[in-house]
Design an enzyme around this catalytic site. Structure first.
Site, PDB file in Angstrom:
ATOM      1  CG  ASN A   1      -1.694   1.212   1.444  1.00  0.00           C
ATOM      2  OD1 ASN A   1      -1.795   2.057   0.546  1.00  0.00           O
ATOM      3  ND2 ASN A   1      -2.287   1.361   2.632  1.00  0.00           N
ATOM      4  CD1 TRP A   2       3.414   0.954  -2.885  1.00  0.00           C
ATOM      5  CD2 TRP A   2       3.522   2.169  -4.767  1.00  0.00           C
ATOM      6  NE1 TRP A   2       4.115   0.218  -3.812  1.00  0.00           N
ATOM      7  CE2 TRP A   2       4.194   0.942  -4.982  1.00  0.00           C
ATOM      8  CE3 TRP A   2       3.454   3.095  -5.818  1.00  0.00           C
ATOM      9  CZ2 TRP A   2       4.798   0.618  -6.203  1.00  0.00           C
ATOM     10  CZ3 TRP A   2       4.054   2.765  -7.035  1.00  0.00           C
ATOM     11  CH2 TRP A   2       4.722   1.539  -7.218  1.00  0.00           C
ATOM     12  CE  LYS A   3      -0.131   3.241   4.791  1.00  0.00           C
ATOM     13  NZ  LYS A   3      -0.079   3.352   6.239  1.00  0.00           N
TER      14      LYS A   3
ATOM     15  CG  HIS B   1      -5.831   1.985   5.218  1.00  0.00           C
ATOM     16  ND1 HIS B   1      -5.406   2.944   6.106  1.00  0.00           N
ATOM     17  CD2 HIS B   1      -4.821   1.094   5.086  1.00  0.00           C
ATOM     18  CE1 HIS B   1      -4.171   2.642   6.487  1.00  0.00           C
ATOM     19  NE2 HIS B   1      -3.795   1.523   5.885  1.00  0.00           N
TER      20      HIS B   1
ATOM     21  CD  GLU C   1      -2.907   5.542   6.747  1.00  0.00           C
ATOM     22  OE1 GLU C   1      -2.924   5.607   5.502  1.00  0.00           O
ATOM     23  OE2 GLU C   1      -1.976   5.011   7.386  1.00  0.00           O
TER      24      GLU C   1
ATOM     25  CD  GLU D   1      -3.552  -2.456   7.336  1.00  0.00           C
ATOM     26  OE1 GLU D   1      -2.418  -2.621   6.888  1.00  0.00           O
ATOM     27  OE2 GLU D   1      -4.251  -1.470   7.069  1.00  0.00           O
TER      28      GLU D   1
ATOM     29  N   GLY E   1       2.446   2.190  10.766  1.00  0.00           N
ATOM     30  CA  GLY E   1       3.413   3.269  10.607  1.00  0.00           C
ATOM     31  C   GLY E   1       4.136   3.636  11.900  1.00  0.00           C
TER      32      GLY E   1
ATOM     33  CB  SER F   1       5.159  -1.948  11.894  1.00  0.00           C
ATOM     34  OG  SER F   1       4.763  -0.608  12.162  1.00  0.00           O
TER      35      SER F   1
ATOM     36  N   GLY G   1       2.806  -1.115   4.278  1.00  0.00           N
ATOM     37  CA  GLY G   1       2.899   0.303   3.920  1.00  0.00           C
ATOM     38  C   GLY G   1       4.338   0.687   3.671  1.00  0.00           C
ATOM     39  N   GLY G   2       4.986   1.241   4.695  1.00  0.00           N
ATOM     40  CA  GLY G   2       6.339   1.778   4.577  1.00  0.00           C
ATOM     41  C   GLY G   2       7.329   0.867   3.865  1.00  0.00           C
TER      42      GLY G   2
HETATM   43  P1  PGA Z   1       2.836   0.231   7.628  1.00  0.00           P
HETATM   44  O1  PGA Z   1       1.362   0.461   6.984  1.00  0.00           O
HETATM   45  O2  PGA Z   1       3.349  -1.054   7.043  1.00  0.00           O
HETATM   46  O3  PGA Z   1       3.635   1.429   7.189  1.00  0.00           O
HETATM   47  O4  PGA Z   1       2.643   0.133   9.098  1.00  0.00           O
HETATM   48  C1  PGA Z   1       0.490  -0.599   6.800  1.00  0.00           C
HETATM   49  C2  PGA Z   1      -0.824  -0.108   6.226  1.00  0.00           C
HETATM   50  O5  PGA Z   1      -1.320   0.945   6.650  1.00  0.00           O
HETATM   51  O6  PGA Z   1      -1.412  -0.757   5.320  1.00  0.00           O
END
Ligand code: PGA
Length: 249
Positions: A9-11, A95, A97, A167, A173, A213, A234-235
């Site tokens: 997930n590149w956000k 998600h 967010e 999640e 994050g 994470s 994500g990251g």
């Molecule tokens: P993260 O994000 O790996 O940076 O914790 C995961 C996500 O929000 O899908």
């Protein structure tokens, strides 16, 4: 046996040029990878060019959000058929967010899931508790509520083909991953809830990813848990080498 699914997930990161470069590196690194579904979810502006670039590779394209309607007066939104047209196979919905900053609701996630399936797309339905909810002992109640609403409009067969992503919000994050046993406990409860809402055979087929994470150093242990079927990353998905290591867990 459930096929593992690793999704990046590149956000809201990477320009089109940067995204194309990363997609090309990943396509190369994932050549010959078998037995794992690999998915990347770039920003909306990169979907079309990256979709073109991924043709003939073993990496599938995902969008990070959608509107449930097939078209209409919804300024700024993207409809499922539009996402299908540019080559998406999956769409991430619900998600944390989006729930936290854009008012996405349990009910709305259920509507999006229905619409995506109606348009031939696979929903990746995200859910997870906040730190306050975990500390108040409400984790199971919250995730079951989110799951039930997300699946409310789907048939058992459709649930079996969908992807769930657990999640925990406090792990996203933050560098603070759920321990494998914390994650497994919730994944097992989610699968049990699917069995309760549908049946055991459906629950045994549905894939449940862990997210929060995930990195090369913790993916193997997470994936060794019986009910963890993949990762939503994500990251660590923004660099070809770390995402490729996760894919090759
Ligand atoms: P993260 O994000 O790996 O940076 O914790 C995961 C996500 O929000 O899908």
């Amino acid at each position: 046996m459930r096929k593992p699914i690793m999704a990046g997930n590149w956000k809201m990161n990477l320009s089109v040029v940067e995204g194309l470069a990363l997609a090309a590196e990943l396509a190369e690194a994932c050549q010959g990878v078998e037995g794992v579904d690999v998915v990347i979810a770039p920003t909306a502006t990169s979907l079309y060019p990256i979709g073109q670039a991924l043709k003939g590779t073993n990496i599938a394209l995902a969008a990070q959000n959608c509107h449930p309607a097939p078209q209409g007066a919804f300024t700024g939104e993207l409809a499922p058929p539009m996402l299908a047209e540019v080559g998406c196979r999956y769409v991430i919905i619900g998600h944390s967010e989006r729930r936290q900053f854009f008012g996405e609701t349990d009910e709305g996630v259920g509507e999006k899931a229905r619409s995506l399936i109606d348009h031939g797309l696979i929903p990746i339905i995200c859910l997870g508790e906040t730190l306050e909810e975990r500390e108040a002992g409400e984790t199971m109640r919250v995730v079951k509520r989110q799951l039930k609403a997300g699946l409310a409009r789907l048939s058992g067969e459709e649930v079996a083909e969908a992807v769930i992503a657990y999640e925990p919000v406090w792990a996203i994050g933050t560098g603070r991953t759920a321990t494998p046993s914390q994650a497994q406990e919730v994944h097992a409860a989610l699968r049990q809830e699917i069995a309760h809402l549908f049946d055991q055979a459906i629950a045994d087929r549905a894939r449940i990813q862990y997210g929060g994470s995930v990195k090369p150093s913790n993916v193997r242990e997470l994936m060794s848990q019986p009910d963890i079927d993949g990762a939503l990353v994500g990251g660590a998905s923004l660099k070809a080498d770390s995402f490729a290591q996760i894919v090759g867990f």
